[in-house]
Design a protein around this motif. Sequence first.
Motif, PDB file in Angstrom:
ATOM      1  N   ASP A 195       0.835  -1.195   0.000  1.00  0.00           N
ATOM      2  CA  ASP A 195       0.000   0.000   0.000  1.00  0.00           C
ATOM      3  C   ASP A 195       0.874   1.250   0.000  1.00  0.00           C
ATOM      4  N   THR A 238       0.488   5.895  -0.477  1.00  0.00           N
ATOM      5  CA  THR A 238      -0.469   6.992  -0.252  1.00  0.00           C
ATOM      6  C   THR A 238      -1.385   7.205  -1.452  1.00  0.00           C
ATOM      7  N   THR A 283      -5.465   2.385  -8.301  1.00  0.00           N
ATOM      8  CA  THR A 283      -6.040   3.514  -7.552  1.00  0.00           C
ATOM      9  C   THR A 283      -7.540   3.377  -7.357  1.00  0.00           C
ATOM     10  N   LEU A 326     -11.372   0.927  -2.314  1.00  0.00           N
ATOM     11  CA  LEU A 326     -12.194   1.365  -1.187  1.00  0.00           C
ATOM     12  C   LEU A 326     -11.345   1.281   0.083  1.00  0.00           C
ATOM     13  N   PRO A 327     -11.520   2.197   1.020  1.00  0.00           N
ATOM     14  CA  PRO A 327     -10.685   2.174   2.234  1.00  0.00           C
ATOM     15  C   PRO A 327     -10.947   0.937   3.085  1.00  0.00           C
ATOM     16  N   ASN A 328      -9.865   0.453   3.698  1.00  0.00           N
ATOM     17  CA  ASN A 328      -9.919  -0.645   4.672  1.00  0.00           C
ATOM     18  C   ASN A 328     -10.480  -1.947   4.080  1.00  0.00           C
ATOM     19  N   ALA A 372      -5.416  -2.788   1.747  1.00  0.00           N
ATOM     20  CA  ALA A 372      -5.352  -1.388   1.355  1.00  0.00           C
ATOM     21  C   ALA A 372      -6.167  -0.546   2.315  1.00  0.00           C
ATOM     22  N   SER A 373      -5.489   0.407   2.940  1.00  0.00           N
ATOM     23  CA  SER A 373      -6.177   1.431   3.737  1.00  0.00           C
ATOM     24  C   SER A 373      -5.677   2.760   3.221  1.00  0.00           C
ATOM     25  N   HIS A 374      -6.309   3.200   2.172  1.00  0.00           N
ATOM     26  CA  HIS A 374      -5.775   4.318   1.405  1.00  0.00           C
ATOM     27  C   HIS A 374      -5.951   5.649   2.153  1.00  0.00           C
ATOM     28  N   GLN A 375      -4.843   6.364   2.282  1.00  0.00           N
ATOM     29  CA  GLN A 375      -4.855   7.712   2.854  1.00  0.00           C
ATOM     30  C   GLN A 375      -4.238   8.659   1.836  1.00  0.00           C
TER      31      GLN A 375
END
Length: 684
Positions: free
Chosen positions: A301, A303, A350, A353-355, A382-385
């Motif tokens: 993962d 940013t 890209t 979805l978060p988490n 994936a925990s996208h920030q």
Amino acid sequence: MKRLTLLFLLTLLAAVVSAQAPAPKNAELPAYPSPEGVWVVLAKNRPEPGPGTLLGARLLRAAAGSNDFREVAVLRAATSLAELRELAGQATIDALRAGLRLPSDEAVWTFVESHPNLDSYGVHGLSMNLRRALGTVMLDASAAQATPGTRYIYRLAPASGFKPEKAAAAAIKPLEKTVEIGRRSSLPRPRARRSLGRDSSVVVRWAARVQPGASTVFGRVYRQGPGEKSFALLPGRLLVRQVRDSAFFVLEQRVEPEAMYRYYLEPLDFVGNPGPASDTAYVLSVTPGRMPLVQRATAHDTTTGIVLRWPALPRKAYLAGIEIQRSRDARGNYVRLDTIPATATSYLDTRLLPNIGYHYRLRALLPKGIPTPGTTSATAFASHQPGTMAALLAPVALTAEPEGKGVRLRWQPAAPDLTHDAYYVYRGTSAQDSLVVVSPPLRGNVLTFLDTTARNGRREYVYAVRDANQNMQLSPFSALAAARPNRAMPVTAPLGVSAYAAGSAVQLTWDDARRDPAVVAYRLYRRAASATAAASPARASDFTRLATDLVSPAYTDAAAKAGQTYQYAVAAVDAQGNESPLSPVMVVRVTGAPLVPPGQLVARPVATGLEVSWSRPAVAPAKGYALYRRQRDQPTAQRVATLTAAQTRYLDQTAKPGTLYIYSLSALTPTAESARTPEISARR
């Protein structure tokens, strides 16, 4: 016993079945036109010499409509090795020697001399030349020089000096048959079925429906290999295998490894007449288990999304790309996420979805999107920030120019960037097309790239460059630059040409070759038909160009002349004017429409005589019209005027007042005159 032997000979020579039954009315001589001439098949096994033998039977020929029969062949069997070479040919002897594993030509003759039955020769018994040497068939080789469309009558006659008994001779009805030279075979068109490639061999299969009256026996195969501009005929022939209502052909061939080959098949009947060609089969000579796989893929993962990385695949011409699949369940339910070039070693996802945990699967692709066997996968949570770093600037001063057989790209950074990691070069086919990555990560101070995968020399490619930082953030695209590589590109010849005569015109169609985006038009060629079809691919210099800049794969030749036989071929043309080799030649005979007289003939009196008029036909006659006139007491009309094709009326100033005249009209060509119209009458 002698009488029965004589009657048996008369049965074969004159269609007499036995002393108790008359000859069949519709018995025909088994004569078959072929590229070598006209074959006549008389027996399955070699006739024995002696009283009543078939040997010495004569084949007579006359032009259709004529009774002037002349001898063109005599049935004979080889009686020595020299005669075997003369009748069968050395190639047939060599094939028997290899197939029967005999040590010498003399041993072949000993075998032939002691084996009169064709069943003893296996597949070699299908050879018409061998059957000729055994005395079971006759060949009129001179018919091969006749113009296509020529019609001959063939008749079988007894040997010179043969005198049957009077009772048997009275029942003789000669075996005859009328044949047309050069007619295209009605064999069904084969279809490519299943093809298999391995490192040094390929197997191609074709199938065709069996039709009544059309017996496919052989097939000859044409191949186009890597770097070859046109198809070439392979040596030898394939033997058909018939299963119920289907006919199958199988080709097994040694080839160069890791190459793409194209094949098509032309069916042949038992005397060698060709049928319509099959569609094209594509085969890649690589063993599936040895194809490169995407291995050791990793996912982590960042940013900006999930980054996939893997070692570069070997550079193989047959690898077309890499397919990336994604699923939320490691047990399955993978869907295709993207397809990228085979040279890529990383991918940024890209669309997340978060988490959510995502599982990825990558596999190499062959041409036409066929996957290689085997896959490799990697998973990541994936925990996208979103990143907080400053937006990257697009590279500037991008240029593109041909270099060798590739395209050289050069650019400059927009500004110094301490977080810079790599540049990526993108390519498309137009400013509106989607751009795809064509370079590996260009790390360090690399500001140039040579694209050697732009292989279409007829296409102008569009390029852009993006900057990537250490967090895998990407800059916008740079300004576009375009270039065309210096690569010569052959144009593929059209296939599937078909033609038929419609009246005095010829309708032609062919398979649309514009599936190749570079093909923009067609050129149609025509020539008068020669005695035999060319053995090698046709050349444009041997034809007259009939039409150019044809966009549709169809054409009507309205300039064809009735009674003529023509050969047609088609070439494809790209945007630069490069022309493909000619398609296979199609032969058509134009029969022409019947000549008919004009309609609505009318006669009326006018001040200066009698005026005769008629309606203008849809197609004016080539020469004009002939006007006939008679009086009531005259049984035969006389021609009073010959008129041009543009005229539709005539003033008969010689008509006498008070006299009734009867008129009729016919159409004229330079060589013929139509029937006359119904007669009409008028009185001045």
